[in-house]
Structure formats: structure tokens, C-alpha cells
Design an enzyme around this catalytic site. Structure first.
Site, PDB file in Angstrom:
ATOM      1  N   LYS A 171       5.803  -8.361 -40.996  1.00 19.13           N
ATOM      2  CA  LYS A 171       4.760  -7.939 -40.258  1.00 19.13           C
ATOM      3  C   LYS A 171       3.326  -8.227 -40.724  1.00 19.13           C
ATOM      4  CE  LYS A 171       2.437  -4.248 -40.643  1.00 19.13           C
ATOM      5  NZ  LYS A 171       1.238  -4.399 -41.219  1.00 19.13           N
ATOM      6  N   ALA A 230       1.000  -1.442   0.177  1.00 22.48           N
ATOM      7  CA  ALA A 230      -0.028   0.306   0.268  1.00 22.48           C
ATOM      8  C   ALA A 230       1.032   0.688  -0.084  1.00 22.48           C
ATOM      9  CB  ALA A 230      -0.974   0.216   1.402  1.00 22.48           C
ATOM     10  N   LYS A 246       5.285   1.662  -6.951  1.00 26.19           N
ATOM     11  CA  LYS A 246       5.994   1.273  -6.472  1.00 26.19           C
ATOM     12  C   LYS A 246       6.021  -0.314  -6.377  1.00 26.19           C
ATOM     13  CE  LYS A 246       7.761   0.737  -2.125  1.00 26.19           C
ATOM     14  NZ  LYS A 246       7.985   0.760  -0.872  1.00 26.19           N
ATOM     15  N   GLY A 254      16.391  -2.692  11.925  1.00 23.49           N
ATOM     16  CA  GLY A 254      15.338  -2.725  13.102  1.00 23.49           C
ATOM     17  C   GLY A 254      16.617  -4.208  13.589  1.00 23.49           C
ATOM     18  N   GLN A 283      -6.085   0.024   2.012  1.00 23.28           N
ATOM     19  CA  GLN A 283      -6.084   0.948   3.039  1.00 23.28           C
ATOM     20  C   GLN A 283      -5.703   1.655   2.844  1.00 23.28           C
ATOM     21  OE1 GLN A 283      -2.074   0.867   4.226  1.00 23.28           O
ATOM     22  NE2 GLN A 283      -1.969   0.952   6.174  1.00 23.28           N
ATOM     23  N   TYR A 333      10.919  -5.844 -47.629  1.00 23.16           N
ATOM     24  CA  TYR A 333       9.177  -5.842 -46.213  1.00 23.16           C
ATOM     25  C   TYR A 333       8.381  -6.649 -47.122  1.00 23.16           C
ATOM     26  CZ  TYR A 333       5.506  -3.466 -44.081  1.00 23.16           C
ATOM     27  OH  TYR A 333       4.470  -4.037 -43.221  1.00 23.16           O
ATOM     28  N   GLU A 360      14.497  -0.656  17.046  1.00 22.89           N
ATOM     29  CA  GLU A 360      14.526   0.036  15.478  1.00 22.89           C
ATOM     30  C   GLU A 360      16.037   0.882  15.911  1.00 22.89           C
ATOM     31  OE1 GLU A 360      13.114  -0.076  12.929  1.00 22.89           O
ATOM     32  OE2 GLU A 360      11.610  -1.534  14.806  1.00 22.89           O
ATOM     33  N   ASN A 381      11.622 -17.426 -53.577  1.00 29.12           N
ATOM     34  CA  ASN A 381      12.590 -16.360 -53.453  1.00 29.12           C
ATOM     35  C   ASN A 381      12.220 -15.089 -53.586  1.00 29.12           C
ATOM     36  OD1 ASN A 381      15.725 -16.381 -53.425  1.00 29.12           O
ATOM     37  ND2 ASN A 381      15.396 -15.213 -55.044  1.00 29.12           N
ATOM     38  N   HIS A 428      17.181 -10.366 -49.017  1.00 30.36           N
ATOM     39  CA  HIS A 428      18.152  -9.098 -48.373  1.00 30.36           C
ATOM     40  C   HIS A 428      17.438  -7.603 -48.728  1.00 30.36           C
ATOM     41  CE1 HIS A 428      21.036 -10.701 -51.653  1.00 30.36           C
ATOM     42  NE2 HIS A 428      20.233 -10.440 -52.154  1.00 30.36           N
TER      43      HIS A 428
END
Length: 457
Positions: free
Chosen positions: A351, A11, A23, A140, A73, A366, A155, A377, A363
Site C-alpha cells: 500500500k 429526466a 436511473k 409502438g 425538466q 506487508y 401505440e 530480498n 510471501h
């Protein structure tokens, strides 16, 4: 065996992180800190996990959905107050309760199991998980009597000079008799400088009632490392990465330089695969046996087959079959499906593309929104032109097709089996099976004209 419960403290706001991200959601090797903790707890046959949430509660619940129950909390008034929020879920139940901090991602199930076992052996009402460190400043201290019995937790700011020399510290992880815990929580006071309710005060209350309080000392401090700032986050990530990498090496994976190899916790790698320095393997990536991944490669949430060679390339959310050659400098974007014995060469980008068995994209190519058959090929400089500025369209290439260099396939378009696309063509219509598709201007040589262009000296 008695019932087992767990309370995860998650919390706190984490102001020292200086972040908009809550966090405990900061990732350590591909997984939020708190999820590391809950996943370890889930292997302990725990009957119920309750996570105490506060700041960013909704995001935490999204990440832990199905793994934990949640209690909010609203005001952060200390660790004892946080545990007390689970009263409606746990109070009055027989059994034992683990209390673990959600910002300790390195805690291991084996350590918590040992803590539970020790707690049972000592018939304790509370057992503190402790460790010994060279510099205990800020922690502590565990105060024991001459017989080694725990007297209290002091502590650091309240410790005497003698007590400050004690190197055994409280890690913040506990095991309690569940009923005793919630009864004691009702008596915790906030009569301190911070005006908060602290969980170590439960230990004092139980000791004052002549209950048995034990302390289980673990060997390694690193498991108890709490992450409160970016420096500790980096340290936790480093330690977790070492643990992950050593586990892969024990299982038959070669990491040429493990210190410079990044692997997320959920990544799976087969035996006799070699990972070179500077590689990043992220998410839920799976890599088969006998692969090689060379320096500079990044693979994210992808499945890689066996005997695949990835050379300095990026693969995202894609599937690659067996005996495939990729790179260097290839880019497989999401939903690429590369079948067996395919070659994806340098500066090739795919893609949403299916590439059939035995096909070569050597080579500078796209292929987006494309379905490519077997033994095709595709020549250098060829493009599946899938976007008209508004909509995406699909290119389909059959089996045993030859696409000459510098060809543009304007989608939607289909090229039939065994067809041949002449180099330099811009194909705008379907090409039938066994046909030659050629779409380029006729060459016209102007004899003697070059001498008028002054292009040479």
C-alpha cells in the site's frame, strides 16, 4: 454539411429500478447508461448536445461535465414536453436534431450516423429509427402504406388487431429537421389518458402538414434496448459485455471463456495477453502485451506492463512494470508502484509502496508507506510497521538489502544500501549502509528443563 444537434432524454425517475440511484446513472460495464449514449453521440461531429435532466440532475451533470449542456425538466409531462425544454437552446436554428433516450446504452454511433445519412437522402422532416422484433408487445408500431411510406406510429394499446401483428417498432430514436421539430412541438396536445405530451405526436403533425416522414430500419434490436428495471439492466450489461469481449478478441487478446470474463468498457489490453475465466478488469485499467491473468484476479484502474503474470490476485489503482510475477493471493492496494522484474508472492500486501527493480517479496509480507530499492530480498513474515495508532510513517529500504524472515521495521526508519537485517529483528533505528541490523533477545538454553514441562507423552 448542415448543423447537427442532439437532445438526450434523461429526466425520468425510473421508479421500476427501485433504487436510490438515478436511473440513467446505473452503470453498464463501468459507465453510466447516459454516458454511453453521450459518448457515442460525441463521435458524430455534433455541434451541440443538450441533455434533458430532472430527477438527480446534479449527479447527471457531474458525470457529463464538458460533454453536454443541460436543461432541467421540472415536471415530467412526457417525451414531447421533455424535448420542448431545449427550445431556448435550439429553436430557430437551421440543421438536424437527433433525439435519443438516455436509457439506451447499447446505441452505436454507426447506427446514428446511418440514420442521419438516410434522413438527408430522403430530404425528410422527420426520420424514425425502427427495427423488427419477434414479440413487439408494448412497443409502438410503424404503420406504412402499400408503397412502404410511413403513415403513423400507433401505440400498442391503441393498435387494432391487425396493427398489433406488425413487427416493425419505434425504437424511440429520431432525426428531425430542427426548425420543423420545435414548430411541431408547440402543437402537441396532452389530450390522452395519461395527460402527457408524446413525441410520436410530432410525426402525426408533420404528416398532416404533408411533410416527408421516413423510417430507417436497423438490423439489431439490441441497440434500442431501453433499461427500465434491473432485469433489463442485466440484459444490457450482458450484451455490452459480449460486444466488449468480442472486440478484445478481434484485437488479439485470448479470453479463455469470454462468457465468464468481466471487462469494463474503458479497459485496454495488449496483444497475446491471456485472460482466464473469472477475471474482473475494471475502470480504466491498461494491460500490456503477452501478459497472463489467471482466474479469480481483479484489477481496477491500474496500469500493467508487458509479460506480467498475475495469479489470483487483486490490484487496485496501482502501477506494475514489465516482467513482474504477482501472486497467488497478493493484494496491491492503491498507489503501489511495482518496477520491472519484481516478484510479489503469495499473501503479500502493498500500500503506497514503491518496489524497485529486481526486488523479491516472496510471501506473507506487508509493505505499507514504504520505498524499497533495487534487488532487495524481504523474508517471509516481514512487516513495514507504518501506523502507531494515530499517524502513518514511512519506511525506506536501500538497494541490495537483505531483510531476514519475521522482521519488523518500525517506521519512520531507513535501511541503507547493502545492509542486512537479521531474522526476527524489530528495527526501531536507522541501519547504515553495509551494516548488520539485529534487534532480538539473546537465546538462553535451559539444559534439561524441558522434561519438567510435561509437553510430551
Amino acid at each position: 454539411m448542415s448543423k447537427r444537434y442532439a437532445v438526450v432524454l434523461a429526466a425520468g425517475q425510473g421508479t421500476r429500478m427501485k433504487s436510490k440511484l438515478y436511473k440513467v446513472l446505473h452503470p453498464v460495464c463501468g459507465k453510466p447508461m447516459v454516458e454511453h449514449v453521450v459518448d457515442q453521440i460525441s463521435t458524430l461531429n455534433v455541434d451541440k448536445v443538450v441533455t434533458i435532466v430532472g430527477h438527480g440532475a446534479e449527479k447527471v451533470q457531474e458525470h457529463l461535465a464538458g460533454k453536454s449542456e443541460f436543461v432541467k425538466q421540472d415536471e415530467q409531462l412526457g417525451t414531447a414536453h421533455a424535448v420542448l425544454q431545449a427550445k431556448a437552446e435550439l429553436a430557430g436554428k437551421d440543421g438536424v436534431t437527433l433525439v435519443v433516450c438516455g436509457d439506451t446504452p447499447l446505441i452505436e454511433a454507426s447506427t446514428m450516423e446511418a440514420l442521419l445519412k438516410y434522413h438527408h437522402e430522403k430530404r425528410a422532416k422527420a426520420t424514425i429509427l425502427t427495427t423488427v422484433i419477434e414479440d413487439p408487445t408494448g412497443y409502438g408500431r410503424i404503420i406504412r402504406d402499400d408503397l412502404g411510406i410511413v403513415e403513423k406510429i400507433v401505440e400498442h394499446k391503441d393498435a387494432t388487431e391487425k396493427e398489433q401483428r406488425i413487427s416493425e417498432i419505434n425504437t424511440g430514436t429520431y432525426c428531425f429537421d430542427n426548425k420543423a421539430l420545435f414548430e411541431a412541438l408547440e402543437n402537441v396536445s396532452n389530450d390522452n389518458v395519461q395527460g402527457e405530451y408524446y413525441l410520436p405526436d410530432v410525426i402525426k403533425i408533420l404528416k398532416d402538414s404533408d411533410e416527408v416522414v421516413a423510417a430507417y430500419r436497423m438490423e439489431s434490436f439490441e441497440e434500442s434496448l431501453g433499461v427500465n428495471d434491473r432485469i433489463a439492466l442485466a440484459e444490457a450489461s450482458k450484451l455490452m459485455q459480449r460486444r466488449i469481449n468480442e472486440n478484445h478478441m478481434r484485437n488479439g487478446v485470448t479470453l479463455v471463456n469470454p462468457e465468464s470474463t468481466y471487462i469494463d468498457i474503458d479497459v485496454k489490453i495488449g496483444q497475446d495477453t491471456v485472460i482466464e475465466p473469472g477475471v474482473m478488469l475494471r475502470g480504466k485499467t491498461v494491460i500490456g502485451d503477452d501478459c497472463v491473468v489467471t482466474s479469480g484476479s481483479e484489477i481496477v484502474n491500474s496500469v500493467i506492463g508487458e509479460r506480467v503474470h498475475v495469479r489470483t490476485s487483486s490490484i487496485f489503482e496501482s502501477k506494475v512494470g514489465d516482467d513482474v510475477q504477482i501472486g497467488p493471493y497478493a493484494h496491491l492496494r492503491p498507489e503501489s508502484d511495482i518496477h520491472d522484474h519484481v516478484k510479489i508472492g503469495n499473501y503479500v500486501e502493498t500500500k503506497k509502496a514503491v518496489v524497485g527493480e529486481g526486488t523479491k517479496l516472496p510471501h506473507f509480507i506487508y509493505m505499507g508507506d514504504a520505498e524499497i530499492g533495487k534487488n532487495v530480498n524481504v523474508g517471509c513474515g516481514s512487516i513495514a510497521v507504518n501506523y502507531d495508532g494515530k499517524n502513518k510513517a514511512k519506511t525506506i529500504i536501500g538497494d541490495n538489502v537483505f531483510v531476514g524472515c519475521n522482521s519488523n521495521l518500525i517506521a519512520p526508519v531507513k535501511v541503507g544500501d547493502r545492509a542486512f537485517i537479521a531474522a526476527g529483528s524489530t528495527i526501531t533505528k536507522d541501519v547504515p549502509e553495509d551494516a548488520l541490523g539485529i534487534a532480538r533477545a539473546k537465546q538462553d538454553n535451559k539444559l534439561g528443563y524441558a522434561k519438567h514441562l510435561n509437553h510430551s507423552k
